[in-house]
Scaffold this motif. Structure first.
Motif, PDB file in Angstrom:
ATOM      1  N   PHE A 238       3.901  -5.616 -16.095  1.00  0.00           N
ATOM      2  CA  PHE A 238       4.262  -5.322 -14.717  1.00  0.00           C
ATOM      3  C   PHE A 238       3.749  -3.945 -14.283  1.00  0.00           C
ATOM      4  CE2 PHE A 238       7.102  -3.627 -11.463  1.00  0.00           C
ATOM      5  CZ  PHE A 238       7.080  -4.646 -10.520  1.00  0.00           C
ATOM      6  N   PHE A 239       3.934  -2.948 -15.126  1.00  0.00           N
ATOM      7  CA  PHE A 239       3.576  -1.585 -14.741  1.00  0.00           C
ATOM      8  C   PHE A 239       2.074  -1.308 -14.824  1.00  0.00           C
ATOM      9  CE2 PHE A 239       8.132  -0.847 -15.528  1.00  0.00           C
ATOM     10  CZ  PHE A 239       8.460  -0.287 -14.298  1.00  0.00           C
ATOM     11  N   GLN A 240       1.311  -2.277 -15.298  1.00  0.00           N
ATOM     12  CA  GLN A 240      -0.142  -2.151 -15.246  1.00  0.00           C
ATOM     13  C   GLN A 240      -0.702  -2.527 -13.883  1.00  0.00           C
ATOM     14  OE1 GLN A 240      -1.381  -4.618 -18.540  1.00  0.00           O
ATOM     15  NE2 GLN A 240      -1.453  -2.895 -19.972  1.00  0.00           N
ATOM     16  N   ARG A 241       0.129  -3.092 -13.023  1.00  0.00           N
ATOM     17  CA  ARG A 241      -0.329  -3.492 -11.697  1.00  0.00           C
ATOM     18  C   ARG A 241      -0.411  -2.288 -10.759  1.00  0.00           C
ATOM     19  NH1 ARG A 241       3.618  -8.730 -10.675  1.00  0.00           N
ATOM     20  NH2 ARG A 241       3.549  -9.518 -12.826  1.00  0.00           N
ATOM     21  N   LYS A 242      -1.277  -2.390  -9.765  1.00  0.00           N
ATOM     22  CA  LYS A 242      -1.439  -1.322  -8.782  1.00  0.00           C
ATOM     23  C   LYS A 242      -0.149  -1.161  -7.968  1.00  0.00           C
ATOM     24  CE  LYS A 242      -4.245  -0.002  -4.757  1.00  0.00           C
ATOM     25  NZ  LYS A 242      -5.320  -0.435  -3.835  1.00  0.00           N
ATOM     26  N   GLY A 243       0.333   0.073  -7.874  1.00  0.00           N
ATOM     27  CA  GLY A 243       1.518   0.374  -7.079  1.00  0.00           C
ATOM     28  C   GLY A 243       2.809  -0.140  -7.666  1.00  0.00           C
ATOM     29  N   ALA A 244       2.832  -0.409  -8.973  1.00  0.00           N
ATOM     30  CA  ALA A 244       4.012  -1.014  -9.594  1.00  0.00           C
ATOM     31  C   ALA A 244       5.256  -0.153  -9.429  1.00  0.00           C
ATOM     32  CB  ALA A 244       3.743  -1.275 -11.075  1.00  0.00           C
ATOM     33  N   PHE A 245       5.106   1.169  -9.515  1.00  0.00           N
ATOM     34  CA  PHE A 245       6.284   2.037  -9.423  1.00  0.00           C
ATOM     35  C   PHE A 245       6.869   2.028  -8.006  1.00  0.00           C
ATOM     36  CE2 PHE A 245       4.355   3.673 -13.294  1.00  0.00           C
ATOM     37  CZ  PHE A 245       5.476   3.866 -14.105  1.00  0.00           C
ATOM     38  N   LEU A 246       6.020   1.916  -6.982  1.00  0.00           N
ATOM     39  CA  LEU A 246       6.527   1.809  -5.621  1.00  0.00           C
ATOM     40  C   LEU A 246       7.217   0.467  -5.401  1.00  0.00           C
ATOM     41  CD1 LEU A 246       3.761   3.435  -3.386  1.00  0.00           C
ATOM     42  CD2 LEU A 246       6.070   4.293  -3.866  1.00  0.00           C
ATOM     43  N   VAL A 247       6.673  -0.574  -5.998  1.00  0.00           N
ATOM     44  CA  VAL A 247       7.309  -1.889  -5.908  1.00  0.00           C
ATOM     45  C   VAL A 247       8.693  -1.834  -6.548  1.00  0.00           C
ATOM     46  CG1 VAL A 247       7.187  -4.298  -6.638  1.00  0.00           C
ATOM     47  CG2 VAL A 247       5.116  -3.132  -5.859  1.00  0.00           C
ATOM     48  N   MET A 305       5.008 -16.628   9.727  1.00  0.00           N
ATOM     49  CA  MET A 305       4.688 -15.204   9.736  1.00  0.00           C
ATOM     50  C   MET A 305       4.035 -14.739   8.444  1.00  0.00           C
ATOM     51  SD  MET A 305       8.094 -13.568  11.577  1.00  0.00           S
ATOM     52  CE  MET A 305       7.357 -11.925  11.593  1.00  0.00           C
ATOM     53  N   GLY A 306       4.142 -15.533   7.380  1.00  0.00           N
ATOM     54  CA  GLY A 306       3.624 -15.112   6.092  1.00  0.00           C
ATOM     55  C   GLY A 306       4.653 -14.291   5.336  1.00  0.00           C
ATOM     56  N   MET A 307       4.371 -14.052   4.067  1.00  0.00           N
ATOM     57  CA  MET A 307       5.339 -13.392   3.202  1.00  0.00           C
ATOM     58  C   MET A 307       5.671 -11.982   3.667  1.00  0.00           C
ATOM     59  SD  MET A 307       5.174 -12.817  -0.923  1.00  0.00           S
ATOM     60  CE  MET A 307       3.720 -11.768  -0.834  1.00  0.00           C
ATOM     61  N   LYS A 308       4.657 -11.176   3.973  1.00  0.00           N
ATOM     62  CA  LYS A 308       4.891  -9.755   4.236  1.00  0.00           C
ATOM     63  C   LYS A 308       5.701  -9.516   5.503  1.00  0.00           C
ATOM     64  CE  LYS A 308       0.469  -9.271   3.749  1.00  0.00           C
ATOM     65  NZ  LYS A 308      -0.921  -8.777   3.685  1.00  0.00           N
ATOM     66  N   ARG A 309       5.273 -10.084   6.596  1.00  0.00           N
ATOM     67  CA  ARG A 309       5.969  -9.834   7.860  1.00  0.00           C
ATOM     68  C   ARG A 309       7.361 -10.472   7.873  1.00  0.00           C
ATOM     69  NH1 ARG A 309       2.765 -11.346  12.964  1.00  0.00           N
ATOM     70  NH2 ARG A 309       2.148 -13.176  11.738  1.00  0.00           N
ATOM     71  N   SER A 310       7.500 -11.626   7.221  1.00  0.00           N
ATOM     72  CA  SER A 310       8.811 -12.273   7.192  1.00  0.00           C
ATOM     73  C   SER A 310       9.809 -11.468   6.360  1.00  0.00           C
ATOM     74  CB  SER A 310       8.690 -13.698   6.643  1.00  0.00           C
ATOM     75  OG  SER A 310       8.256 -13.708   5.296  1.00  0.00           O
ATOM     76  N   VAL A 311       9.349 -10.866   5.266  1.00  0.00           N
ATOM     77  CA  VAL A 311      10.229 -10.014   4.466  1.00  0.00           C
ATOM     78  C   VAL A 311      10.657  -8.790   5.272  1.00  0.00           C
ATOM     79  CG1 VAL A 311      10.364  -8.493   2.446  1.00  0.00           C
ATOM     80  CG2 VAL A 311       9.347 -10.765   2.228  1.00  0.00           C
ATOM     81  N   LEU A 312       9.721  -8.164   5.982  1.00  0.00           N
ATOM     82  CA  LEU A 312      10.058  -6.985   6.785  1.00  0.00           C
ATOM     83  C   LEU A 312      11.095  -7.329   7.856  1.00  0.00           C
ATOM     84  CD1 LEU A 312       9.460  -4.006   7.393  1.00  0.00           C
ATOM     85  CD2 LEU A 312       7.686  -4.769   8.981  1.00  0.00           C
ATOM     86  N   LEU A 313      10.912  -8.455   8.530  1.00  0.00           N
ATOM     87  CA  LEU A 313      11.870  -8.871   9.547  1.00  0.00           C
ATOM     88  C   LEU A 313      13.254  -9.090   8.941  1.00  0.00           C
ATOM     89  CD1 LEU A 313      12.617  -9.853  12.396  1.00  0.00           C
ATOM     90  CD2 LEU A 313      11.833 -12.145  11.713  1.00  0.00           C
ATOM     91  N   TRP A 420       7.372  -1.289   4.686  1.00  0.00           N
ATOM     92  CA  TRP A 420       6.346  -1.174   5.729  1.00  0.00           C
ATOM     93  C   TRP A 420       5.163  -0.346   5.237  1.00  0.00           C
ATOM     94  CZ3 TRP A 420       4.803   3.244   8.651  1.00  0.00           C
ATOM     95  CH2 TRP A 420       3.954   2.955   9.714  1.00  0.00           C
ATOM     96  N   LEU A 421       5.443   0.748   4.522  1.00  0.00           N
ATOM     97  CA  LEU A 421       4.370   1.572   3.980  1.00  0.00           C
ATOM     98  C   LEU A 421       3.574   0.820   2.915  1.00  0.00           C
ATOM     99  CD1 LEU A 421       6.252   4.999   3.645  1.00  0.00           C
ATOM    100  CD2 LEU A 421       4.505   4.384   5.343  1.00  0.00           C
ATOM    101  N   MET A 422       4.251   0.028   2.100  1.00  0.00           N
ATOM    102  CA  MET A 422       3.569  -0.780   1.087  1.00  0.00           C
ATOM    103  C   MET A 422       2.664  -1.826   1.742  1.00  0.00           C
ATOM    104  SD  MET A 422       6.798  -1.242  -1.513  1.00  0.00           S
ATOM    105  CE  MET A 422       6.119  -2.701  -2.280  1.00  0.00           C
ATOM    106  N   MET A 423       3.117  -2.408   2.834  1.00  0.00           N
ATOM    107  CA  MET A 423       2.280  -3.353   3.578  1.00  0.00           C
ATOM    108  C   MET A 423       1.002  -2.670   4.055  1.00  0.00           C
ATOM    109  SD  MET A 423       5.055  -5.456   5.930  1.00  0.00           S
ATOM    110  CE  MET A 423       3.733  -6.070   6.975  1.00  0.00           C
ATOM    111  N   ARG A 424       1.158  -1.490   4.627  1.00  0.00           N
ATOM    112  CA  ARG A 424       0.010  -0.745   5.162  1.00  0.00           C
ATOM    113  C   ARG A 424      -0.991  -0.390   4.075  1.00  0.00           C
ATOM    114  NH1 ARG A 424      -0.311   0.999  10.720  1.00  0.00           N
ATOM    115  NH2 ARG A 424      -1.060   2.996   9.921  1.00  0.00           N
ATOM    116  N   ALA A 425      -0.485  -0.141   2.847  1.00  0.00           N
ATOM    117  CA  ALA A 425      -1.360   0.276   1.747  1.00  0.00           C
ATOM    118  C   ALA A 425      -1.925  -0.905   0.951  1.00  0.00           C
ATOM    119  CB  ALA A 425      -0.587   1.211   0.809  1.00  0.00           C
ATOM    120  N   GLY A 426      -1.543  -2.125   1.294  1.00  0.00           N
ATOM    121  CA  GLY A 426      -2.039  -3.303   0.588  1.00  0.00           C
ATOM    122  C   GLY A 426      -1.392  -3.540  -0.757  1.00  0.00           C
ATOM    123  N   LEU A 427      -0.237  -2.911  -1.010  1.00  0.00           N
ATOM    124  CA  LEU A 427       0.403  -3.014  -2.318  1.00  0.00           C
ATOM    125  C   LEU A 427       1.207  -4.295  -2.487  1.00  0.00           C
ATOM    126  CD1 LEU A 427       1.631   0.662  -2.835  1.00  0.00           C
ATOM    127  CD2 LEU A 427      -0.436  -0.453  -3.725  1.00  0.00           C
TER     128      LEU A 427
END
Length: 446
Positions: A238-247, A305-313, A420-427
């Motif tokens: 898991f922690f080998q993935r990009k942005g894992a600590f922010l996730v 809406m897709g996964m990202k926007r639906s989670v934010l809502l 929202w910041l993670m969405m913007r960064a593609g994480l």
């Protein structure tokens, strides 16, 4: 392919398109798994809170009992066993199925044990019994979650999450309502014993559906080094993935306010003078239907809406829903106010139950399904449960219900902003594991 054609030409072809995905075998199985997953929460959550409050137990002691839920947050420590250990005697039924049966019997026994303790005679014995239910329920959840994720295809994760939430709410609400009604008539002991039957749907589902398709070869866990690797492996991947600590930070933060609020509702209702019957009608009844509607809406929102926007809502809606309980606390004993607050909170939670759970399921690597989902689901509520168990009662007594629920609303903001910041960064896309992308292996022809 032939099976798909037969199913499409059968009774499912008569089902409207919007409902048809919910009628497939795997999502239906997820529904019954959810029923059994939900009922232990009611046993050591709302029902135990009501039982203790009616027995005149101090608020600080009552909220301290939510620490029993912390056992769920430690389940990753033994989740490796569910992935790797084949049980004797019943292991021939399949690893997942045999664990479903064992964990189901364990939960039933733990609930029966809690039924026969008397909080007024010994709070310590009651605490031990609640923790035992938590441990049994957490083990049951490990197996149920792994089974659910492994029988669902990537495109079914949203629908499967919705069906799981339908089942979870039906299991928790039905067990909660049954316990409240029976407790008023024949006592809490028989009420708890009757609710133990809610472990059966998952056990029967495993026997009927059989072992899900395996996504990795089982590995024996005997030597100390192998045991450690089975625990560390899911973490390392898991922690080998990009942005894992922010996730991980998002997972830890997103539900603090929601958990603090949800685990104290029954205290609010008791202090506002609501009766068991009123709680059953408004909290259990209206909340139940609002949650089911929210789940259905969540499925539509996720698809469109897709996964990202639906989670934010859903995160925004769940945060705002806590504010409604500050309004209820300010209004006092008001049935319409209770109905509105409960209805909105459950509607928002239903949407989040589809979108957020689908995202968390997609985070798993199929080689470590049980262990990684145990880690994710444990981390998702550990901070809120710890704060509830250690300080919620004191905070309520210090500055009242209104300010307490305003605080829980404010605590939802960091998770919303971070996602929202993670969405913007593609994480978000970068964090998805093989459970969200890999199709089942094609079956070889006989």
């Amino acid at each position: 392919m032939a099976t798909t054609v037969i199913e499409s030409a059968g009774w499912r072809a008569k089902v409207p398109d919007v409902f048809r995905p919910y009628t497939q075998p795997a999502p239906l199985a997820a529904f019954f798994l959810g029923i059994s997953s939900g009922f232990p929460f009611a046993m050591i959550g709302a029902n135990l809170t009501t039982r203790l409050a009616q027995d005149g137990i101090d608020k600080k002691a009552v909220t301290a009992f939510t620490l029993a839920f912390l056992v769920y947050n430690l389940k990753w420590l033994w989740a490796w066993a569910v992935d790797g250990v084949r049980l004797p005697l019943i292991g021939h039924l399949g690893k997942r199925v045999s664990w479903l049966l064992l964990a189901g019997v364990f939960v039933m026994a733990a609930v029966a044990n809690l039924a026969f303790v008397d909080p007024k005679s010994s709070l310590l014995a009651t605490a031990y019994a609640a923790v035992l239910v938590g441990f049994a329920g957490a083990t049951f959840d490990i197996v149920i979650d792994a089974y659910r994720i492994e029988i669902l295809k990537p495109e079914e994760l949203g629908v499967g999450s919705g069906m799981t939430q339908y089942g979870w709410r039906i299991g928790s609400v039905a067990a909660g309502a049954l316990a409240l009604v029976l407790a008023s008539r024949i006592g809490w002991e028989w009420a708890y014993l009757a609710c133990a039957i809610f472990a059966l749907p998952a056990m029967l589902t495993g026997l009927i559906m059989g072992e899900p398709e395996r996504h990795r070869d089982p590995v024996a866990k005997r030597a100390t080094g192998e045991v450690w690797q089975s625990i560390a492996g899911p973490l390392v991947e898991f922690f080998q993935r990009k942005g894992a600590f922010l996730v991980l930070l998002f997972i830890l933060l997103h539900k603090i306010g929601d958990t603090l609020a949800n685990l104290t509702f029954r205290l609010l209702f008791d202090d506002l003078g609501f009766t068991n019957d009123e709680i059953a009608i408004y909290d259990v009844g209206i909340g139940f239907w609002a949650y089911l509607i929210g789940i259905f809406v969540g499925g539509i929102v996720y698809a469109r809406m897709g996964m990202k926007r639906s989670v934010l809502l859903s995160l925004i809606l769940m945060g705002v829903s806590n504010f409604s309980f500050a309004a209820l606390a300010s209004a006092g004993h008001n049935n319409w106010g209770m109905a509105g607050a409960i209805g909105f909170e459950n509607f928002a939670s239903g949407i989040g139950g589809v979108t957020v759970i689908a995202y968390f399921s997609a985070l798993c690597d199929l080689r470590f399904t049980a262990a990684q989902y145990a880690l994710i689901s444990a981390a998702a509520s550990i901070v809120g449960r710890f704060l509830t168990g250690t300080s919620a009662g004191a905070m309520i007594e210090a500055f009242g219900y209104v300010d307490f629920y305003l605080l829980t609303t404010a605590l939802a903001v960091p998770g919303i902003v971070l996602f929202w910041l993670m969405m913007r960064a593609g994480l978000i896309d970068a964090s998805v594991g093989t459970a969200g992308t890999e199709e089942p292996a094609p079956q070889s022809a006989p």
